[in-house]
Structures are given as structure tokens and as C-alpha cells.
Design a protein around this motif. Structure first.
Motif, PDB file in Angstrom:
ATOM      1  N   VAL A 145      51.519  94.715  54.987  1.00  0.00           N
ATOM      2  CA  VAL A 145      50.216  94.396  54.395  1.00  0.00           C
ATOM      3  C   VAL A 145      49.168  95.169  55.178  1.00  0.00           C
ATOM      4  O   VAL A 145      48.968  94.933  56.370  1.00  0.00           O
ATOM      5  N   GLY A 146      48.549  96.131  54.501  1.00  0.00           N
ATOM      6  CA  GLY A 146      47.523  96.932  55.149  1.00  0.00           C
ATOM      7  C   GLY A 146      46.143  96.386  54.874  1.00  0.00           C
ATOM      8  O   GLY A 146      45.964  95.209  54.556  1.00  0.00           O
TER       9      GLY A 146
ATOM     10  N   SER B 241      39.466  99.752  45.219  1.00  0.00           N
ATOM     11  CA  SER B 241      40.182  98.929  46.187  1.00  0.00           C
ATOM     12  C   SER B 241      39.255  97.980  46.921  1.00  0.00           C
ATOM     13  O   SER B 241      38.066  98.272  47.133  1.00  0.00           O
ATOM     14  N   ARG B 242      39.823  96.838  47.278  1.00  0.00           N
ATOM     15  CA  ARG B 242      39.141  95.838  48.086  1.00  0.00           C
ATOM     16  C   ARG B 242      40.080  95.419  49.207  1.00  0.00           C
ATOM     17  O   ARG B 242      41.309  95.559  49.083  1.00  0.00           O
ATOM     18  N   PRO B 243      39.558  94.867  50.287  1.00  0.00           N
ATOM     19  CA  PRO B 243      40.448  94.356  51.341  1.00  0.00           C
ATOM     20  C   PRO B 243      41.337  93.235  50.808  1.00  0.00           C
ATOM     21  O   PRO B 243      40.889  92.413  49.994  1.00  0.00           O
ATOM     22  N   VAL B 244      42.577  93.232  51.227  1.00  0.00           N
ATOM     23  CA  VAL B 244      43.484  92.146  50.853  1.00  0.00           C
ATOM     24  C   VAL B 244      42.906  90.842  51.404  1.00  0.00           C
ATOM     25  O   VAL B 244      42.618  90.747  52.605  1.00  0.00           O
TER      26      VAL B 244
ATOM     27  N   ILE C 170      57.795  99.594  46.329  1.00  0.00           N
ATOM     28  CA  ILE C 170      56.635  99.570  45.439  1.00  0.00           C
ATOM     29  C   ILE C 170      55.415  99.274  46.292  1.00  0.00           C
ATOM     30  O   ILE C 170      55.394  98.290  47.047  1.00  0.00           O
ATOM     31  N   VAL C 171      54.405 100.119  46.179  1.00  0.00           N
ATOM     32  CA  VAL C 171      53.166  99.947  46.934  1.00  0.00           C
ATOM     33  C   VAL C 171      52.062  99.568  45.950  1.00  0.00           C
ATOM     34  O   VAL C 171      51.862 100.244  44.927  1.00  0.00           O
ATOM     35  N   TYR C 172      51.355  98.490  46.267  1.00  0.00           N
ATOM     36  CA  TYR C 172      50.246  98.019  45.451  1.00  0.00           C
ATOM     37  C   TYR C 172      48.944  98.156  46.235  1.00  0.00           C
ATOM     38  O   TYR C 172      48.933  98.064  47.469  1.00  0.00           O
ATOM     39  N   VAL C 173      47.869  98.306  45.506  1.00  0.00           N
ATOM     40  CA  VAL C 173      46.544  98.208  46.100  1.00  0.00           C
ATOM     41  C   VAL C 173      45.841  97.008  45.482  1.00  0.00           C
ATOM     42  O   VAL C 173      45.956  96.766  44.273  1.00  0.00           O
ATOM     43  N   PHE C 174      45.150  96.239  46.304  1.00  0.00           N
ATOM     44  CA  PHE C 174      44.350  95.118  45.826  1.00  0.00           C
ATOM     45  C   PHE C 174      42.991  95.676  45.436  1.00  0.00           C
ATOM     46  O   PHE C 174      42.346  96.384  46.226  1.00  0.00           O
TER      47      PHE C 174
END
Length: 288
Positions: free
Chosen positions: A91-92, A126-129, A114-118
Motif C-alpha cells: 500500500v503506497g 489520484s488521492r491518498p489511500v 494488479i496495481v490500483y490507484v485510489f
């Protein structure tokens, strides 16, 4: 990517290869493995007790795939039973990576990532997780419980139980509200399970029947989370409460579609099937 073993994962989704998923070589067509991983991730959210759509809405974002890779080691064939393992491996700041593996028994067939972006659903920027989601993902991988199960009285637990019961019994099944909510709630013992976002995802209640008999009812599980362990957790919580007060057995009226669920947990049918609120039921009983 190195070969993986089953011990590298906590979560598995089992499926059987269908004829429509194999190619002229009678092995799974390569693109279907990515579909298997995506299906497993959907079940992974259920393991977190998170209804995906409403959870993302409450977190004010959504997940978008930015990278997907598949590495082939061996092939699965039609009618074989395989296990699709999945874990959140990173989790980045605004992204998260899931590592998957497909096993036939202990044999590692396929690896995937699989890489997802929030991101903001409106702009897809993109937003911070969110910290809450980060803690849920890392907590699950660390073996933490995804549910907060509480057993108590209506004054304490009624608000959450009422909302879920209205969704399941009134909205889904068309039972009149005046039949679903009754005066027995005030004296019943209630069990309510919340996920780690605070959403009530399962509930049930325990009444006093004949002397020494507890009557379980109003068992409800969130629509998209059924088929997991939520109903069992609530049921066991109510059975523990019945046992603690000295009941010798518990009885319930199972909807016909749920008879198999209760039978697997040791409940036995009693008497003939009957209809209640237009829905077929079967009385079932289990000694404590």
C-alpha cells in the motif's frame, strides 16, 4: 517473479474451470487468468467484510487499475478445480498492489499482479489511500479480525440492526414493515456485526421460547456479503448467549433457501414446512 506457495497467502477463492474458458488446446485461454484474479479480488473484499460500492462511496473515492501482469508457469484444464490466492502486497501513497497465484493442489500454475490507484471518481485523479482502508488491508494480511461482533440489548444495538433488517426483509423480500419490526425487539438479545468502517453487515436476535429453549430469528446479512462467515459468526454469538443463560437448545424458523446453511451447522428440521409472510419456512433445532 519467484514461484509462490500456498503458505504465502491467507485468502483463497476456489473455482472450477468451465468448458467455455478453454481454447483449442483444451487448456485455459491465457486471458481468462486475469479474469480469475479479478474474480478473486471481488471475493477478497467480501473477506474484508466490505461491500465494495458503498465502501468506496464512504471513503470518497474508487479504485482504478493502472497495471496488470500475468506470468504463466503451467496450464489449467477444463473441469479442474483450482484455487486463486490473493493478497495485498503493498500500500503506497495513492496506489496498492495485489499479488495473486493460481494453484492446482499445491502446484503453482500462474502468478499475477494488479496495481490500483485510489482516485476521485469524477476526475479519476489520484488521492491518498484513506488511512482507514490502509489499516483494513494491512490488518487483514496480519491476521486481524475484520468484524466487531457485539451481543446486547435493543437500546444499545437497535439502530444498526433496524437499518439492515429493513434493507433485507422489507426492501429485498417485500415483508411488511409492521411484521418485521415488533415489540419483541425490546426484550430480545441482539447480535450485531460491524465491519471496520462501522457499517452493520449482519444481525440476528434471540428470544425466550419455552423454558430452556432459545428462539433465534431476524437473521440478516448484507446482500453482497452472503456466502461467507458473517451469518455463522452472528449465529454462534446468539447460541453462546443462549448457552450462557442456561438454554438447552435453540430453535429457529429458516427460510427454505437457508435450510442448507443451518443444516451444515448441525441444525435438524422439526415438523413440516410452512409459509410465513408469503415465504416458505422450515423449523430447525439444535441442542446446546
Amino acid at each position: 517473479m519467484n514461484r509462490l506457495t500456498r503458505d504465502d497467502f491467507r485468502f483463497f477463492h476456489r473455482l472450477r474451470v468451465r468448458w467455455a474458458e478453454v481454447d483449442m488446446q483444451k487448456i485455459v485461454f491465457n486471458a481468462h487468468y486475469l479474469m480469475y484474479f479479478d474474480t478473486a479480488i471481488s471475493d477478497y473484499w467480501r473477506a474484508l467484510a466490505l461491500p465494495y460500492e458503498e465502501s468506496m462511496h464512504s471513503l470518497d473515492g474508487d479504485l482504478y487499475v493502472v497495471k496488470a501482469t500475468v506470468e504463466y508457469h503451467a496450464s489449467a484444464r477444463a473441469d479442474e478445480q483450482i484455487d486463486v490466492a490473493m493478497k495485498c502486497s503493498r500500500v503506497g501513497t495513492s496506489s496498492m498492489a495485489f499479488t495473486g497465484a493460481i494453484f492446482r493442489g499445491d502446484e503453482h500454475l500462474i502468478t499475477g499482479e494488479i496495481v490500483y490507484v485510489f482516485a476521485d471518481p469524477a476526475t479519476q485523479r489520484s488521492r491518498p489511500v484513506p488511512q482507514a482502508l490502509r489499516e483494513i488491508l494491512l490488518g487483514h494480511e496480519a491476521g486481524e479480525d475484520m468484524l466487531d461482533l457485539r451481543v446486547g440489548h435493543w437500546a444499545e444495538l437497535g439502530e444498526g440492526a433496524r437499518q439492515l433488517r429493513a434493507e433485507v426483509f422489507v426492501q429485498e423480500q417485500g415483508i411488511p414493515l409492521e411484521l418485521e419490526m415488533d415489540e419483541a425487539d425490546a426484550t430480545a438479545v441482539h447480535a450485531v456485526a460491524r465491519n471496520r468502517l462501522g457499517r452493520v453487515v449482519a444481525t440476528g436476535r434471540l428470544l425466550r421460547g419455552e423454558p430452556g429453549v432459545g428462539k433465534i430469528g431476524r437473521m440478516a446479512v448484507h446482500r453482497v456479503l452472503r456466502g461467507g462467515s458473517l451469518g455463522r459468526r452472528v449465529l454462534f454469538g446468539l447460541m453462546d448467549a443462549a448457552r450462557a443463560r442456561g438454554d438447552r437448545e435453540v430453535v429457529l424458523n429458516a427460510q427454505r433457501s437457508a435450510v442448507g446453511f443451518y443444516a451444515r451447522l448441525g441444525f435438524a428440521p422439526r415438523g413440516e414446512a410452512f409459509e410465513e409472510a408469503g415465504i416458505p419456512h422450515q423449523t430447525m433445532v439444535k441442542a446446546l
